[in-house]
Design an enzyme around this catalytic site. Structure first.
Site, PDB file in Angstrom:
ATOM      1  CG  HIS A  75      -2.046  -0.862   0.856  1.00  0.00           C
ATOM      2  ND1 HIS A  75      -3.487  -0.524   1.707  1.00  0.00           N
ATOM      3  CD2 HIS A  75      -2.415  -2.021   0.307  1.00  0.00           C
ATOM      4  CE1 HIS A  75      -4.207  -1.199   1.364  1.00  0.00           C
ATOM      5  NE2 HIS A  75      -3.829  -2.281   0.387  1.00  0.00           N
ATOM      6  CE1 TYR A 204      -5.461   4.709   8.207  1.00  0.00           C
ATOM      7  CE2 TYR A 204      -5.771   4.610  10.460  1.00  0.00           C
ATOM      8  CZ  TYR A 204      -5.273   4.143   9.430  1.00  0.00           C
ATOM      9  OH  TYR A 204      -4.339   3.296   9.646  1.00  0.00           O
ATOM     10  N   PRO A 296      -4.381   1.448  18.636  1.00  0.00           N
ATOM     11  CG  PRO A 296      -6.289   0.344  18.056  1.00  0.00           C
ATOM     12  CD  PRO A 296      -5.597   1.015  19.323  1.00  0.00           C
ATOM     13  CE  LYS A 300       3.645   4.175  13.284  1.00  0.00           C
ATOM     14  NZ  LYS A 300       4.557   3.723  12.156  1.00  0.00           N
ATOM     15  CE1 TYR A 388      -0.152   3.378   7.131  1.00  0.00           C
ATOM     16  CE2 TYR A 388      -1.405   4.532   8.877  1.00  0.00           C
ATOM     17  CZ  TYR A 388      -1.498   3.731   8.070  1.00  0.00           C
ATOM     18  OH  TYR A 388      -2.232   2.544   7.936  1.00  0.00           O
TER      19      TYR A 388
HETATM   20  C1  PHB Z   1      -6.142  -3.647  10.955  1.00  0.00           C
HETATM   21  O1  PHB Z   1      -6.191  -3.889   9.788  1.00  0.00           O
HETATM   22  O2  PHB Z   1      -6.539  -4.137  11.885  1.00  0.00           O
HETATM   23  C2  PHB Z   1      -5.643  -2.166  11.153  1.00  0.00           C
HETATM   24  C3  PHB Z   1      -5.229  -1.315  10.264  1.00  0.00           C
HETATM   25  C4  PHB Z   1      -4.632  -0.010  10.587  1.00  0.00           C
HETATM   26  C5  PHB Z   1      -4.866   0.268  11.696  1.00  0.00           C
HETATM   27  C6  PHB Z   1      -5.352  -0.397  12.818  1.00  0.00           C
HETATM   28  C7  PHB Z   1      -5.662  -1.613  12.487  1.00  0.00           C
HETATM   29  O3  PHB Z   1      -4.400   1.595  11.840  1.00  0.00           O
END
Ligand code: PHB
Ligand code: APR
Length: 402
Positions: A75, A204, A296, A300, A388
């Site tokens: 990605h 997001y 989450p 990280k 990120y």
């Molecule tokens: C996930 O795919 O579980 C996931 C992805 C990005 C995040 C948190 C969880 O920031």
């Protein structure tokens, strides 16, 4: 009591313990892992699946990267949705060419378990009453119970890879440890489904109804999250209620393109920021969730665990091969420089994207203004992208120069 001996006793067979065990094996260093639950239980934990390049490289170094490269998804960007509009952050452009890999932690853990089993290495599952002893001496040892017997493992080093609720941090002398913690006033309700992701890249979402995240495990398996009050119970959330709420937090394009289906897993996770200082107590070293927890939002957790393990692995190899304790002495400082930067990003991203119960309408306006500034500014896009995709491995050595 049975007594055995190894060089490194690893407590915990999650990603940290398994990765450390695999790296040590490749260096010819003997390690035994003791784990409280079954291997199936470990695999049943659904966790984030965003790998930074440092983590990707480490899995390759451990010799377990083949399936990740085959099935993982590269990605190069993320989408951020607020005030009803999407904004793409070109991670690769604004991090000088880096990207992340989408590859579920369950899959990664499976790969590590398979490699350990194939090499005939010892992982003792479903142990009880693990205890760590004499780690302030050069002859530490671990005891545990299994099949009604008490067992002792004599070792040179104890690796505390036993997670937030483990025994290792809890065994450190209270006068020698400082814990920093922030608990967030909401949780993440997660749903896993065998449905195609609503978008090629992660979305997001900061909506007036709260945060949401559209993630994925593959082209046919999706992972979604909703910010929910801490008082919510997962059994109160039907699949239909979940999909309905997610649609309310998405934009019209998302509502039109979302494919819903039955949940394979649903759970509510609390959010906290937590750091232990130091991470070393004599011959006992904390790595991964045993030493720190991140919300989450910034994905990280696994990546921080991986770099702790890399630093500990390098230090242990130096101890045995060069008869030097310099790496062991520097382990905690080296990890914490990186940990605090990732903790800060994860906290900042959480504050930016979630609606806090006690915040007034003005905070939502501040969030909107900050997001608008960040996403229309090279400096803003770079700060999101650099954090990120993750800091370079040697970052911890240059932190004092930053
Ligand atoms: C996930 O795919 O579980 C996931 C992805 C990005 C995040 C948190 C969880 O920031
Ligand atoms: N004895 C033996 N094993 C124990 C004990 C104990 N007393 N206490 C805990 N454990 C085991 C747990 O059962 C678990 O399998 O230690 C393991 C710790 O694994 P994790 O909690 O997954 O932590 P870690 O390996 O550091 O992985 C960090 O997991 O929580 C996510 O976001 C986090 O992705 C990150 C990753």
């Amino acid at each position: 009591m049975t007594i055995t001996r190894t060089q490194v006793a690893i407590i915990g067979a999650g990603p940290s313990g398994l990765l450390l065990g695999q790296l040590l094996h490749k260096a010819g260093i003997d390690a035994v892992i003791v784990e409280r639950v079954s291997g199936e239980y470990v695999l049943g934990r659904i966790r984030a699946g965003i790998l930074e390049q440092v983590c990707i490289d480490l899995l390759d170094e451990a010799g377990v990267g083949a399936r990740m490269h085959k099935q993982g998804l590269i990605h190069e960007g993320i989408e951020m949705l607020f005030d009803g509009r999407r904004h793409r952050v070109d991670l690769t452009k604004y991090s000088d060419g880096k990207h992340v890999m989408v590859y579920g932690q369950t899959e990664l853990t499976h790969d590590l378990m398979n490699a350990r089993q194939a090499a005939g290495l010892t992982t003792i599952y479903e142990v009880k009453n693990t205890a760590v002893h004499d780690f302030d001496s050069v002859k530490p040892y671990v005891t545990y119970e299994k099949d009604g017997l008490t067992h002792r493992i004599d070792c040179d080093i104890i690796a505390g890879c036993d997670g937030f609720h483990g025994v290792c941090r809890a065994s450190a002398p209270r006068t020698a440890i400082k814990e920093y913690e922030k608990v967030y006033p909401f949780g993440w309700l997660g749903l896993l489904s065998d449905t195609p992701p609503v978008n090629d890249e992660l979305i997001y979402i900061n909506s007036e109804r709260g945060f949401a995240l559209c993630s994925q495990r593959s082209k046919t398996r999706s992972r979604y999250y909703l910010q929910v009050p801490l008082t919510d119970k997962v059994e109160e959330w039907t699949d239909d209620a979940f999909w309905q709420e997610l649609k309310l937090r998405l934009d019209q394009q998302g509502r039109d393109e979302l494919v819903t289906g039955p949940s394979l897993e649903k759970s509510i996770a609390p959010l906290r920021s937590f750091v232990t200082e130091p991470l070393r107590f004599g011959r006992m070293f904390l790595a991964g969730d045993a030493g720190h927890i991140v919300p989450p939002t910034g994905a990280k957790g696994l990546n921080l665990a991986a770099t702790d393990v890399k630093y500990l692995y390098d230090a242990i190899v130096e101890y045995y091969q060069d008869k030097s304790e310099a790496g062991l002495d520097n382990y905690s400082t080296r990890c914490l420089g990186r940990i605090w930067r990732a903790e800060r990003f994860s906290w900042w991203f959480t504050q930016l994207m979630h609606r806090f119960p006690d915040d007034g309408a003005i905070i939502a306006k501040f969030q909107s203004a900050e997001l608008s500034y960040l996403l229309h500014s090279e400096a803003g896009l770079r700060t999101i992208a650099e954090n990120y995709v993750g800091l370079p491995l040697d970052f911890a050595d240059t932190a004092e120069l930053m």
